[in-house]
Design a protein around this motif. Structure first.
Motif, short mmCIF file in Angstrom:
data_model
loop_
_atom_site.label_atom_id
_atom_site.label_comp_id
_atom_site.label_asym_id
_atom_site.label_seq_id
_atom_site.Cartn_x
_atom_site.Cartn_y
_atom_site.Cartn_z
N ASP A 1 0.83 -1.20 0.00
CA ASP A 1 0.00 0.00 0.00
C ASP A 1 0.87 1.25 0.00
O ASP A 1 0.60 2.21 -0.74
CB ASP A 1 -0.94 -0.03 1.21
N ARG A 2 1.92 1.26 0.81
CA ARG A 2 2.82 2.42 0.84
C ARG A 2 3.53 2.60 -0.49
O ARG A 2 3.72 3.73 -0.95
CB ARG A 2 3.84 2.24 1.96
N GLN A 3 3.92 1.50 -1.13
CA GLN A 3 4.58 1.60 -2.43
C GLN A 3 3.63 2.18 -3.46
O GLN A 3 4.03 3.03 -4.28
CB GLN A 3 5.08 0.23 -2.87
N LEU A 4 2.37 1.75 -3.44
CA LEU A 4 1.40 2.29 -4.39
C LEU A 4 1.16 3.78 -4.14
O LEU A 4 1.07 4.57 -5.08
CB LEU A 4 0.08 1.52 -4.31
N GLU A 5 1.08 4.18 -2.87
CA GLU A 5 0.89 5.59 -2.55
C GLU A 5 2.07 6.44 -3.01
O GLU A 5 1.91 7.61 -3.36
CB GLU A 5 0.68 5.77 -1.05
N ALA A 6 3.26 5.85 -3.03
CA ALA A 6 4.46 6.56 -3.45
C ALA A 6 4.65 6.52 -4.97
O ALA A 6 5.64 7.01 -5.49
CB ALA A 6 5.69 5.96 -2.76
N GLY A 7 3.68 5.92 -5.68
CA GLY A 7 3.77 5.85 -7.13
C GLY A 7 4.60 4.69 -7.63
O GLY A 7 4.89 4.59 -8.82
N GLU A 8 4.99 3.82 -6.73
CA GLU A 8 5.76 2.64 -7.12
C GLU A 8 4.79 1.49 -7.35
O GLU A 8 3.69 1.47 -6.84
CB GLU A 8 6.74 2.26 -6.01
N GLY A 9 5.21 0.52 -8.09
CA GLY A 9 4.35 -0.63 -8.32
C GLY A 9 3.27 -0.34 -9.35
O GLY A 9 3.28 0.69 -10.02
N ILE A 10 2.34 -1.26 -9.47
CA ILE A 10 1.26 -1.09 -10.44
C ILE A 10 -0.07 -1.36 -9.74
O ILE A 10 -0.12 -2.04 -8.71
CB ILE A 10 1.43 -2.05 -11.64
N GLY A 11 -1.13 -0.85 -10.33
CA GLY A 11 -2.46 -1.03 -9.76
C GLY A 11 -3.01 -2.43 -10.01
O GLY A 11 -2.44 -3.23 -10.76
N HIS A 12 -4.13 -2.71 -9.38
CA HIS A 12 -4.75 -4.03 -9.46
C HIS A 12 -5.09 -4.42 -10.91
O HIS A 12 -4.79 -5.54 -11.33
CB HIS A 12 -6.01 -4.06 -8.60
N LYS A 13 -5.69 -3.50 -11.67
CA LYS A 13 -6.10 -3.82 -13.05
C LYS A 13 -4.90 -4.20 -13.90
O LYS A 13 -4.94 -5.17 -14.65
CB LYS A 13 -6.84 -2.64 -13.67
N ASP A 14 -3.81 -3.42 -13.77
CA ASP A 14 -2.61 -3.72 -14.54
C ASP A 14 -1.99 -5.04 -14.11
O ASP A 14 -1.55 -5.83 -14.95
CB ASP A 14 -1.58 -2.59 -14.40
N ALA A 15 -1.95 -5.29 -12.83
CA ALA A 15 -1.38 -6.55 -12.33
C ALA A 15 -2.20 -7.74 -12.83
O ALA A 15 -1.64 -8.76 -13.26
CB ALA A 15 -1.34 -6.54 -10.81
N LYS A 16 -3.51 -7.60 -12.81
CA LYS A 16 -4.39 -8.67 -13.28
C LYS A 16 -4.17 -8.91 -14.77
O LYS A 16 -4.06 -10.06 -15.22
CB LYS A 16 -5.84 -8.32 -13.00
N ALA A 17 -4.09 -7.84 -15.55
CA ALA A 17 -3.88 -7.97 -16.98
C ALA A 17 -2.54 -8.66 -17.28
O ALA A 17 -2.47 -9.54 -18.14
CB ALA A 17 -3.93 -6.60 -17.65
N ARG A 18 -1.50 -8.29 -16.56
CA ARG A 18 -0.19 -8.92 -16.77
C ARG A 18 -0.23 -10.40 -16.41
O ARG A 18 0.34 -11.23 -17.10
CB ARG A 18 0.87 -8.22 -15.94
N ALA A 19 -0.89 -10.72 -15.29
CA ALA A 19 -0.98 -12.12 -14.87
C ALA A 19 -1.74 -12.95 -15.89
O ALA A 19 -1.34 -14.06 -16.25
CB ALA A 19 -1.64 -12.22 -13.49
N LEU A 20 -2.86 -12.42 -16.38
CA LEU A 20 -3.65 -13.14 -17.39
C LEU A 20 -2.87 -13.30 -18.67
O LEU A 20 -2.95 -14.37 -19.33
CB LEU A 20 -4.97 -12.43 -17.62
#
Length: 93
Positions: free
Chosen positions: A69-88
Protein backbone atom coordinates in the motif's frame (compact mmCIF):
# COMPACT_ATOMS: atom_id res chain seq x y z
CA UNK A 1 -7.16 -17.76 17.81
CA UNK A 2 -10.26 -18.13 19.90
CA UNK A 3 -11.71 -15.29 21.91
CA UNK A 4 -10.56 -15.08 25.52
CA UNK A 5 -12.88 -15.90 28.38
CA UNK A 6 -11.87 -13.57 31.16
CA UNK A 7 -13.24 -15.79 33.92
CA UNK A 8 -10.94 -18.64 32.80
CA UNK A 9 -8.06 -17.05 30.91
CA UNK A 10 -6.65 -14.49 33.33
CA UNK A 11 -4.82 -16.18 36.18
CA UNK A 12 -2.28 -15.22 38.84
CA UNK A 13 1.30 -16.24 38.27
CA UNK A 14 1.29 -18.08 41.62
CA UNK A 15 -1.49 -20.38 40.35
CA UNK A 16 0.48 -21.04 37.17
CA UNK A 17 3.55 -22.03 39.17
CA UNK A 18 1.62 -24.62 41.13
CA UNK A 19 -0.37 -26.03 38.21
CA UNK A 20 1.62 -25.40 35.04
CA UNK A 21 0.72 -28.72 33.39
CA UNK A 22 -3.03 -28.15 33.71
CA UNK A 23 -2.69 -24.57 32.46
CA UNK A 24 -0.73 -25.72 29.41
CA UNK A 25 -3.32 -28.43 28.75
CA UNK A 26 -6.09 -25.81 28.91
CA UNK A 27 -4.25 -23.55 26.45
CA UNK A 28 -3.65 -26.44 24.06
CA UNK A 29 -7.26 -27.69 24.22
CA UNK A 30 -9.07 -24.33 24.03
CA UNK A 31 -6.62 -22.58 21.67
CA UNK A 32 -7.22 -19.45 23.78
CA UNK A 33 -4.36 -17.36 25.16
CA UNK A 34 -3.93 -17.07 28.91
CA UNK A 35 -2.89 -13.86 30.64
CA UNK A 36 -0.76 -14.29 33.75
CA UNK A 37 -0.93 -11.58 36.37
CA UNK A 38 1.35 -10.51 39.18
CA UNK A 39 0.02 -8.16 41.84
CA UNK A 40 -3.10 -7.67 39.74
CA UNK A 41 -1.31 -6.60 36.56
CA UNK A 42 -0.73 -8.55 33.37
CA UNK A 43 2.87 -9.76 33.05
CA UNK A 44 2.78 -12.47 30.37
CA UNK A 45 0.58 -14.12 27.77
CA UNK A 46 0.76 -17.85 27.09
CA UNK A 47 -0.31 -18.99 23.63
CA UNK A 48 -0.55 -22.42 22.01
CA UNK A 49 2.43 -22.87 19.68
CA UNK A 50 0.25 -23.54 16.60
CA UNK A 51 -1.86 -20.46 17.34
CA UNK A 52 1.33 -18.43 17.71
CA UNK A 53 2.62 -19.65 14.33
CA UNK A 54 -0.72 -18.75 12.70
CA UNK A 55 -0.55 -15.27 14.27
CA UNK A 56 2.96 -14.81 12.92
CA UNK A 57 1.84 -15.79 9.41
CA UNK A 58 -1.07 -13.33 9.54
CA UNK A 59 1.23 -10.62 10.83
CA UNK A 60 3.69 -11.20 7.98
CA UNK A 61 0.85 -11.00 5.44
CA UNK A 62 -0.44 -7.76 6.98
CA UNK A 63 3.06 -6.30 6.87
CA UNK A 64 3.39 -7.20 3.19
CA UNK A 65 0.02 -5.60 2.44
CA UNK A 66 1.03 -2.48 4.37
CA UNK A 67 4.30 -2.22 2.42
CA UNK A 68 2.49 -2.73 -0.89
CA UNK A 69 0.00 0.00 0.00
CA UNK A 70 2.82 2.42 0.84
CA UNK A 71 4.58 1.60 -2.43
CA UNK A 72 1.40 2.29 -4.39
CA UNK A 73 0.89 5.59 -2.55
CA UNK A 74 4.46 6.56 -3.45
CA UNK A 75 3.77 5.85 -7.13
CA UNK A 76 5.76 2.64 -7.12
CA UNK A 77 4.35 -0.63 -8.32
CA UNK A 78 1.26 -1.09 -10.44
CA UNK A 79 -2.46 -1.03 -9.76
CA UNK A 80 -4.75 -4.03 -9.46
CA UNK A 81 -6.10 -3.82 -13.05
CA UNK A 82 -2.61 -3.72 -14.54
CA UNK A 83 -1.38 -6.55 -12.33
CA UNK A 84 -4.39 -8.67 -13.28
CA UNK A 85 -3.88 -7.97 -16.98
CA UNK A 86 -0.19 -8.92 -16.77
CA UNK A 87 -0.98 -12.12 -14.87
CA UNK A 88 -3.65 -13.14 -17.39
CA UNK A 89 -1.31 -12.38 -20.28
CA UNK A 90 1.34 -14.65 -18.78
CA UNK A 91 -1.19 -17.44 -18.33
CA UNK A 92 -2.22 -17.21 -22.00
CA UNK A 93 1.37 -17.80 -23.24
Amino acid sequence: MHRSRFDEDIRPLTEFRSGAASFLRQIHETKRPMVLTQRGRGVAVLVDVHEYEAMQERLELLEELYQADRQLEAGEGIGHKDAKARALARLRR
